[in-house]
Design a protein around this motif. Structure first.
Motif, short mmCIF file in Angstrom:
data_model
loop_
_atom_site.label_atom_id
_atom_site.label_comp_id
_atom_site.label_asym_id
_atom_site.label_seq_id
_atom_site.Cartn_x
_atom_site.Cartn_y
_atom_site.Cartn_z
N LYS A 247 11.57 4.57 -4.04
CA LYS A 247 11.85 3.94 -5.34
C LYS A 247 10.93 2.75 -5.57
O LYS A 247 10.56 2.44 -6.72
N ASN A 248 10.53 2.08 -4.49
CA ASN A 248 9.71 0.87 -4.62
C ASN A 248 8.23 1.09 -4.35
O ASN A 248 7.43 0.17 -4.46
N ASP A 249 7.88 2.33 -3.94
CA ASP A 249 6.50 2.62 -3.56
C ASP A 249 5.78 3.34 -4.70
O ASP A 249 6.25 4.35 -5.21
N TYR A 250 4.64 2.81 -5.08
CA TYR A 250 3.91 3.40 -6.22
C TYR A 250 2.52 3.82 -5.80
O TYR A 250 1.97 3.28 -4.86
N MET B 14 0.85 -1.19 0.00
CA MET B 14 0.00 0.00 0.00
C MET B 14 0.89 1.25 0.00
O MET B 14 1.99 1.23 0.54
N THR B 15 0.42 2.32 -0.59
CA THR B 15 1.19 3.55 -0.73
C THR B 15 1.52 4.17 0.63
O THR B 15 0.68 4.21 1.53
N ILE B 16 2.73 4.69 0.75
CA ILE B 16 3.14 5.38 1.97
C ILE B 16 2.47 6.76 2.03
O ILE B 16 2.48 7.51 1.06
N LYS B 17 1.87 7.07 3.18
CA LYS B 17 1.23 8.37 3.37
C LYS B 17 1.88 9.20 4.48
O LYS B 17 1.71 10.41 4.53
N LEU B 18 2.61 8.53 5.37
CA LEU B 18 3.20 9.24 6.52
C LEU B 18 4.47 8.52 6.95
O LEU B 18 4.49 7.28 7.02
N ILE B 19 5.49 9.30 7.29
CA ILE B 19 6.75 8.76 7.81
C ILE B 19 7.03 9.47 9.14
O ILE B 19 7.09 10.69 9.19
N ALA B 20 7.17 8.68 10.20
CA ALA B 20 7.47 9.23 11.53
C ALA B 20 8.80 8.69 12.01
O ALA B 20 9.05 7.49 11.97
N THR B 21 9.65 9.58 12.47
CA THR B 21 10.96 9.15 12.93
C THR B 21 11.34 9.79 14.25
O THR B 21 11.09 10.98 14.49
N ASP B 22 11.92 8.98 15.11
CA ASP B 22 12.58 9.48 16.31
C ASP B 22 13.74 10.37 15.89
O ASP B 22 14.19 10.32 14.74
N ALA C 272 18.52 7.17 3.91
CA ALA C 272 18.84 6.13 2.92
C ALA C 272 17.68 5.15 2.78
O ALA C 272 17.34 4.73 1.66
N THR C 273 17.06 4.81 3.90
CA THR C 273 15.92 3.88 3.86
C THR C 273 14.72 4.50 3.17
O THR C 273 14.05 3.85 2.36
N ILE C 274 14.44 5.76 3.46
CA ILE C 274 13.32 6.44 2.81
C ILE C 274 13.53 6.51 1.30
O ILE C 274 12.60 6.29 0.51
N GLU C 275 14.74 6.80 0.87
CA GLU C 275 15.03 6.85 -0.56
C GLU C 275 14.72 5.51 -1.24
O GLU C 275 14.12 5.47 -2.32
N LYS C 276 15.11 4.42 -0.60
CA LYS C 276 14.83 3.09 -1.16
C LYS C 276 13.34 2.81 -1.18
O LYS C 276 12.80 2.24 -2.15
#
Length: 278
Positions: free
Chosen positions: A275-278, A1-9, A268-272
């Motif tokens: 690339k794989n999230d559509y 499923m498409t990413i809608k939110l990224i939360a990071t410490d 680096a993880t978000i960039e990857k």
């Protein structure tokens, strides 16, 4: 499923050990997130003014979970806080005085949503450290009287940085036995425990933002490295423990980053992922 939110410490996760991050790489990545309508959330044990300073160019396009989830902001806009009753605050101070002396505690900080308070007797070295994490700090004559000195303040968190000889596992065992049931104690790293409203966790704060945006759990990506991140790591299948995280944290997260916080592990993880999230 498409990413809608990224939360990071923040500390130990997004930020390097020198408390900075790759500004150029983040700027480029943040533009990509905006184009895809992906919200970026900074979730930290420190205060909102500190987070606002760290992300000054992006404030109005971000959300902020501060003080381990006790305070929530949408850009500059204050959304919610989980305050602590004054009687519970006084109880915490009584417990600390009973079991720990001045040689055991380096920094004792009592915070409201935007302002933090310390005793005027705190030395310059520790005050500088507190300023780094809390930004807006006021010295008071006696930190144990801060509740009566500021009767209109909505206190949300107590932070205790213990001296190196103090075992935080033993601290948790002691405090759990005496704290009111309305409070929770969480390890925030750097030999620091945060005590606040039991509802004021990163997981609950992230759930508030999740409901506002009508998101499914698997549309959320989370990053963390410590005990206080476990709740939000557990709420999504797209959770990442940092390469530098404690092994226990890695066991709880669905994934582990390839690189640590000092080598842009989150970015680096978000960039990857993008690339794989559509």
């Amino acid at each position: 499923m498409t990413i809608k939110l990224i939360a990071t410490d923040m500390d130990g996760t997004f930020l390097r050990d020198d408390h900075h991050y790759n500004q150029h790489r983040f700027k480029r990545l943040f533009r990509q997130l905006q184009k895809r309508n992906i919200r970026f959330v900074a979730a930290s044990g420190s205060s909102f003014p500190r987070l606002a300073r760290e992300f000054q160019p992006y404030i109005d396009q971000m959300d902020f979970i501060s003080q381990n989830g006790s305070v929530i902001h949408h850009g500059h806009k204050f959304l919610a806080a989980y305050p602590i009753e004054v009687t519970a605050l006084e109880r915490v101070m009584h417990i600390l005085d009973r079991f720990y002396g001045p040689q055991d505690i380096n920094q004792l900080v009592v915070s409201g949503p935007t302002t933090s308070y310390v005793d005027q007797q705190m030395d310059a070295k520790n005050f500088a450290i507190v300023k780094l994490f809390y930004e807006r700090v006021v010295r008071v004559p006696d930190i144990r009287q801060v509740f009566s000195e500021y009767p209109d303040e909505q206190f949300t968190k107590i932070s205790i940085n213990f001296a190196p000889h103090i075992d935080l596992n033993k601290v948790a065992a002691v405090m759990d036995g005496y704290l009111p049931p309305s409070l929770i104690i969480e390890n925030s790293g750097f030999n620091t425990d945060l005590i606040g409203n039991a509802q004021g966790t990163k997981r609950n704060a992230l759930a508030v933002l999740q409901r506002r945006l009508h998101l499914h759990d698997d549309e959320i990506v989370t990053f963390g490295d410590n005990e206080n991140d476990l709740g939000m790591l557990a709420m999504t299948s797209r959770s990442y423990a940092m390469q530098n995280a404690n092994p226990v944290i890695k066991l709880q997260a669905a994934h582990t980053t390839t690189t640590d916080n000092n080598h842009d592990g989150v970015l680096a993880t978000i960039e990857k992922l993008l690339k794989n999230d559509y």
